[in-house]
Design an enzyme around this catalytic site. Sequence first.
Site, short mmCIF file in Angstrom:
data_model
loop_
_atom_site.label_atom_id
_atom_site.label_comp_id
_atom_site.label_asym_id
_atom_site.label_seq_id
_atom_site.Cartn_x
_atom_site.Cartn_y
_atom_site.Cartn_z
N HIS A 129 -46.33 -13.90 3.90
CA HIS A 129 -47.66 -14.37 3.50
C HIS A 129 -48.39 -13.31 2.67
CE1 HIS A 129 -47.72 -18.11 5.64
NE2 HIS A 129 -47.52 -17.54 6.82
N CYS A 222 -47.46 -16.02 -1.85
CA CYS A 222 -48.46 -16.88 -2.50
C CYS A 222 -49.41 -16.03 -3.34
CB CYS A 222 -49.27 -17.64 -1.46
SG CYS A 222 -48.34 -18.90 -0.57
#
Length: 245
Positions: A129, A222
């Site tokens: 993440h 991301c």
Amino acid sequence: MLFALLVLGINGFNHYREKQLIKELRTKMQIEEMRIDTQMSESKGINPEQSGEGAMLLKFEQLFIENNDLVGWIRIPGTTVDYPVLQFIDNDYYLNKDYHGNKSKAGSVFMDYRNSSDAKGFNTILYAHHMANGFMFGDLIKYKDEKFFIEHPTINFDVLNREWEWEIFSVYVTDVGFYYIDTNFPTKEKKLDFIKSIRERSMFESDVHVGTEDHILTLSTCTYEFDNARFVVHAKRIDHQTSQK
């Protein structure tokens, strides 16, 4: 208002717990590395890690006992990236699980389930993440700055039986339509096409040569330039071992 405060409190506690766990894991790794360095010094340079081709490095033994999904450890100088790398039978489990399998918003750094855990494939992919506080792969965005890209050219990604250094040659933002997570390269031509495509997308030029016999490390996280945007870092494995620890 009370509900909002409760949520904030829970989120704050969870973040604290996640940070403490990573701190604990890093400390264990550092202790093992220091112990091995001491043994090397006492044995006049004979490395206790060199216990046979394919044998697990001593520094990983205790962490592997705690979780045999462990496949290695990644560090990137100049960033907060300093984490164990895990692998499961799918790419979903460690998105929201910590090292001990507990629910975690930050999740873990994990290797694509299709990859060989020894990183011997042509394209080994690690995911994590992008946390706003820089946790996990949040600090990868530093590579959007050309000065940082030039001054921090290497990654240390060690697998269970070997320590490896990797040299960064491409960084870029893409959407999920570009299949940079391909692991199927049956021909030399397909490898060449992949190398060409990821080099052309790079935000900055690199003189690192990459050929079909090389091994590529791909880091994916991301980013928020647009919906489903991804920031990708590619590095080539350097064919020498770093000093063993």
